[in-house]
Motif scaffolding. Structure first.
Motif, PDB file in Angstrom:
ATOM      1  N   UNK A   7       0.884  -1.173  -0.061  1.00  0.00           N
ATOM      2  CA  UNK A   7      -0.026  -0.049   0.165  1.00  0.00           C
ATOM      3  C   UNK A   7       0.914   1.349  -0.129  1.00  0.00           C
ATOM      4  N   UNK A   8       1.947   1.218   0.560  1.00  0.00           N
ATOM      5  CA  UNK A   8       2.673   2.299   0.768  1.00  0.00           C
ATOM      6  C   UNK A   8       3.503   2.627  -0.581  1.00  0.00           C
ATOM      7  N   UNK A   9       3.988   1.692  -1.212  1.00  0.00           N
ATOM      8  CA  UNK A   9       4.660   1.776  -2.462  1.00  0.00           C
ATOM      9  C   UNK A   9       3.645   2.277  -3.666  1.00  0.00           C
ATOM     10  N   UNK A  10       2.366   1.750  -3.531  1.00  0.00           N
ATOM     11  CA  UNK A  10       1.267   2.115  -4.400  1.00  0.00           C
ATOM     12  C   UNK A  10       0.902   3.786  -4.254  1.00  0.00           C
ATOM     13  N   UNK A  11       0.942   4.233  -2.768  1.00  0.00           N
ATOM     14  CA  UNK A  11       0.789   5.491  -2.542  1.00  0.00           C
ATOM     15  C   UNK A  11       1.790   6.556  -3.164  1.00  0.00           C
ATOM     16  N   UNK A  17       2.995  10.012  -9.882  1.00  0.00           N
ATOM     17  CA  UNK A  17       2.295  10.088 -11.353  1.00  0.00           C
ATOM     18  C   UNK A  17       1.663  11.315 -11.308  1.00  0.00           C
ATOM     19  N   UNK A  18       1.104  11.579 -10.138  1.00  0.00           N
ATOM     20  CA  UNK A  18       0.460  13.206 -10.592  1.00  0.00           C
ATOM     21  C   UNK A  18       1.071  14.538 -10.217  1.00  0.00           C
ATOM     22  N   UNK A  19       2.428  13.930 -10.232  1.00  0.00           N
ATOM     23  CA  UNK A  19       3.441  15.123 -10.141  1.00  0.00           C
ATOM     24  C   UNK A  19       3.817  15.856  -8.896  1.00  0.00           C
ATOM     25  N   UNK A  61      -6.979  11.047  -2.352  1.00  0.00           N
ATOM     26  CA  UNK A  61      -7.798  11.703  -3.224  1.00  0.00           C
ATOM     27  C   UNK A  61      -8.004  13.110  -2.759  1.00  0.00           C
ATOM     28  N   UNK A  62      -7.976  13.310  -1.481  1.00  0.00           N
ATOM     29  CA  UNK A  62      -7.968  14.698  -1.160  1.00  0.00           C
ATOM     30  C   UNK A  62      -6.688  15.454  -1.364  1.00  0.00           C
ATOM     31  N   UNK A  63      -5.576  14.765  -1.223  1.00  0.00           N
ATOM     32  CA  UNK A  63      -4.495  15.378  -1.386  1.00  0.00           C
ATOM     33  C   UNK A  63      -4.665  15.569  -2.957  1.00  0.00           C
ATOM     34  N   UNK A  64      -4.863  14.828  -3.935  1.00  0.00           N
ATOM     35  CA  UNK A  64      -4.633  15.014  -5.289  1.00  0.00           C
ATOM     36  C   UNK A  64      -5.589  16.190  -5.656  1.00  0.00           C
ATOM     37  N   UNK A  65      -6.736  16.406  -4.726  1.00  0.00           N
ATOM     38  CA  UNK A  65      -7.517  17.448  -5.174  1.00  0.00           C
ATOM     39  C   UNK A  65      -6.868  19.043  -5.086  1.00  0.00           C
ATOM     40  N   UNK A  66      -5.539  18.991  -4.428  1.00  0.00           N
ATOM     41  CA  UNK A  66      -4.949  20.101  -4.244  1.00  0.00           C
ATOM     42  C   UNK A  66      -5.006  20.653  -2.730  1.00  0.00           C
ATOM     43  N   UNK A  67      -5.811  20.100  -1.901  1.00  0.00           N
ATOM     44  CA  UNK A  67      -5.764  20.538  -0.478  1.00  0.00           C
ATOM     45  C   UNK A  67      -4.491  20.039   0.235  1.00  0.00           C
ATOM     46  N   UNK A  68      -3.996  21.082   0.931  1.00  0.00           N
ATOM     47  CA  UNK A  68      -2.578  20.732   1.719  1.00  0.00           C
ATOM     48  C   UNK A  68      -2.737  19.618   2.414  1.00  0.00           C
ATOM     49  N   UNK A  69      -1.725  18.757   2.694  1.00  0.00           N
ATOM     50  CA  UNK A  69      -1.748  17.595   3.432  1.00  0.00           C
ATOM     51  C   UNK A  69      -1.953  17.852   5.069  1.00  0.00           C
ATOM     52  N   UNK A  70      -1.652  18.774   5.385  1.00  0.00           N
ATOM     53  CA  UNK A  70      -1.882  19.280   6.940  1.00  0.00           C
ATOM     54  C   UNK A  70      -3.490  19.356   7.063  1.00  0.00           C
ATOM     55  N   UNK A  71      -4.181  19.908   6.114  1.00  0.00           N
ATOM     56  CA  UNK A  71      -5.405  20.098   6.238  1.00  0.00           C
ATOM     57  C   UNK A  71      -6.334  18.616   5.767  1.00  0.00           C
ATOM     58  N   UNK A  72      -5.701  17.714   5.044  1.00  0.00           N
ATOM     59  CA  UNK A  72      -6.041  16.372   4.752  1.00  0.00           C
ATOM     60  C   UNK A  72      -6.086  15.566   6.143  1.00  0.00           C
TER      61      UNK A  72
END
Length: 281
Positions: A7-11, A17-19, A61-72
């Motif tokens: 799961x870690x490697x996939x994450x 891949x999303x940049x 998914x929340x992170x990919x939306x652009x939300x800062x990680x701390x807020x996620x």
């Protein structure tokens, strides 16, 4: 069912891949958060069945939306402690740890016992003072009721035995009495610089906690003028600054009657704080 290592490697792959430039670092934080321990502990469980795939997918998914990680994650570490954060407050920055460190050193050198965290936001500075110093009381002040709710939550979780108080108002409005130490990370971004901030800051973090008038100096001007009213003679005012503002803020404090005015840098070598001492009367 996948194990934690898979799961870690996939994450990592999904984020890369999303940049995301810090894909591996962010994947460590996300998977450790879902596991409930730090990443070093998680590494010892890499071959265990994960069972948290759905939660991790939601966070990613929340992170990919652009939300800062701390807020996620609703969490950000500051000075070694986990602070609750949400969109009502700025995300505590590593740079600000040098401001708290300077304030703690002044408190130890001068025997300060009372502190005010002005424009407190999440309460990161005030909580750190309460946890690391020897203060009889710490007051948290902010114009935002939502920010004070967050600060109250962090103080309750991280310094439950420290005597604390909370004041809502515009800057020093509703602040009674005097303090040995006032520490403030005010809004200090000019309108021009604000337009150039990265999108995740402009779109998610509270504008009122970032943007300041008069080219970014409005709150420093107020601090130089108004802070002496709430400082004990010999007390210190410590301000976080932007990395181009040291000279002007030092000048403002000196013009406001402060003595022993100094500036200093964070661990990255950038100007980060200014302090001045209220003269004895």
């Amino acid at each position: 069912m996948s194990n934690w290592g898979e799961v870690f490697k996939q994450t990592v792959k999904t984020l890369a891949d999303a940049g995301f430039a810090e894909a591996e670092a962010e994947a460590r934080v996300i998977t450790a958060h879902a596991h409930g321990e730090d990443f070093s502990s998680l590494c010892l469980r890499f071959f265990d069945v994960c069972g948290k795939e759905a939660e991790i997918e939601r966070l990613v998914a929340a992170r990919l939306s652009g939300k800062p990680l701390a807020y996620v994650l609703r969490e950000k570490y500051f000075y070694g402690r986990p602070f609750y954060v949400d969109e009502r407050v700025l995300i505590p920055r590593y740079d600000t740890e040098s401001v708290a460190q300077r304030a703690l050193l002044l408190a130890r050198e001068n025997g300060y016992r009372t502190a005010l965290d002005l424009c407190c936001g999440s309460g990161a500075i005030g909580v750190t003072l309460g946890a690391e110093g020897r203060f009889e009381t710490v007051c948290f002040a902010d114009i935002s009721g939502g920010a004070l709710d967050v600060a109250r939550r962090n103080a309750g979780n991280l310094i439950p035995r420290q005597e604390v108080s909370f004041r809502q108002g515009d800057f020093l409005e509703n602040i009674d009495g005097r303090y040995d130490l006032v520490v403030c990370n005010p809004p200090y971004i000019s309108a021009e610089d604000y337009a150039g901030l990265e999108a995740q800051v402009r779109e998610y973090e509270p504008q009122a906690a970032l943007l300041a008038g008069n080219g970014g100096y409005a709150f420093y001007e107020r601090a130089a003028r108004e802070a002496p009213r709430v400082l004990e003679p010999g007390g210190a005012l410590v301000l976080e600054i932007g990395d181009t503002q040291a000279e002007q803020v030092c000048s403002l404090l000196a013009g406001g009657g402060f003595i022993s005015v100094e500036s200093g840098r964070d661990l990255s070598g950038r100007p980060r704080w200014v302090f001045g001492i209220a003269p004895a009367k």
